[in-house]
Design an enzyme around this catalytic site. Structure first.
Site, PDB file in Angstrom:
ATOM      1  N   VAL A  26       0.684  -1.004  -0.142  1.00  0.00           N
ATOM      2  CA  VAL A  26      -0.048  -0.163   0.037  1.00  0.00           C
ATOM      3  C   VAL A  26       0.957   1.148   0.017  1.00  0.00           C
ATOM      4  O   VAL A  26       0.531   2.295  -0.844  1.00  0.00           O
ATOM      5  CB  VAL A  26      -0.920  -0.198   1.391  1.00  0.00           C
ATOM      6  CG1 VAL A  26      -1.605   1.396   1.428  1.00  0.00           C
ATOM      7  CG2 VAL A  26      -2.000  -1.092   1.077  1.00  0.00           C
ATOM      8  N   GLU A  27       2.043   1.356   0.643  1.00  0.00           N
ATOM      9  CA  GLU A  27       2.849   2.392   0.880  1.00  0.00           C
ATOM     10  C   GLU A  27       3.683   2.692  -0.058  1.00  0.00           C
ATOM     11  O   GLU A  27       3.581   3.952  -0.959  1.00  0.00           O
ATOM     12  CB  GLU A  27       3.625   2.446   2.159  1.00  0.00           C
ATOM     13  CG  GLU A  27       2.904   2.485   3.486  1.00  0.00           C
ATOM     14  CD  GLU A  27       2.653   3.974   3.814  1.00  0.00           C
ATOM     15  OE1 GLU A  27       3.106   5.042   3.158  1.00  0.00           O
ATOM     16  OE2 GLU A  27       1.766   4.089   4.693  1.00  0.00           O
ATOM     17  N   SER A  28       4.043   1.904  -1.014  1.00  0.00           N
ATOM     18  CA  SER A  28       5.192   2.119  -2.168  1.00  0.00           C
ATOM     19  C   SER A  28       4.873   1.620  -3.141  1.00  0.00           C
ATOM     20  O   SER A  28       5.796   1.615  -4.307  1.00  0.00           O
ATOM     21  CB  SER A  28       6.478   1.972  -1.352  1.00  0.00           C
ATOM     22  OG  SER A  28       6.861   0.402  -1.299  1.00  0.00           O
TER      23      SER A  28
END
Length: 162
Positions: free
Chosen positions: A70-72
């Site tokens: 989700v983050e990167s």
């Protein structure tokens, strides 16, 4: 608190896990990571590091996979509009707060170490409430979108049978 977090990120030990369970876990998730990290060796090494750092911090490795997803999107050099860096989108102020000068958040193991230690810290702050800990990690405490995305990714993409 600062001293215990600093101690947790400063430990330089790392040894890839070679036990049968870890080997099977890497094998089970390899094809999903390789969709995003094309180099087979790098994908395998990243999975080994994720599992090692997650277990070291007392986290479920699939949770860390979901956070990275989700983050990167598994981009090592990702930078957010707010300045967060790397796989787990760690804010640079953490290096000043609990790290050592010169630590590079684009270094995979450093980024994963910080991200896992920070997420574990927020889980402790939230007395085990994962939803709130994820909100704190993302800076969106009180808003459901981010925790829901991570938990959905963990459930739908990173479960062993997915």
């Amino acid at each position: 608190m600062r001293a215990s977090l600093a101690k947790a990120v400063s430990d330089r030990r790392y040894a890839p896990l070679a036990d049968p369970e870890s080997v099977a876990w890497v094998r089970a998730h390899h094809w999903r990571v390789q969709e995003r990290v094309r180099d087979e060796r790098l994908a395998r090494e990243l999975l080994e590091m994720i599992r090692y750092e997650a277990l070291r911090a007392g986290l479920e490795p699939r949770l860390v996979l979901a956070v990275v997803d989700v983050e990167s999107g598994f981009r090592k050099y990702a930078v957010s509009n707010a300045g967060a860096r790397g796989y787990m989108q760690v804010m640079p102020f953490w290096v000043r707060e609990i790290g050592m000068p010169g630590q590079n958040l684009f270094h995979a193991r450093t980024n994963l170490r910080y991200g896992c230690v920070i997420l574990r810290h927020y889980l402790q702050v939230e007395n085990g409430n994962l939803f709130n800990a994820l909100g704190r990690y993302n800076g969106s405490l009180g808003r459901p979108e981010y925790p829901q995305r991570v938990l959905r990714s963990m459930r739908e993409r990173w479960s062993a049978g997915a």
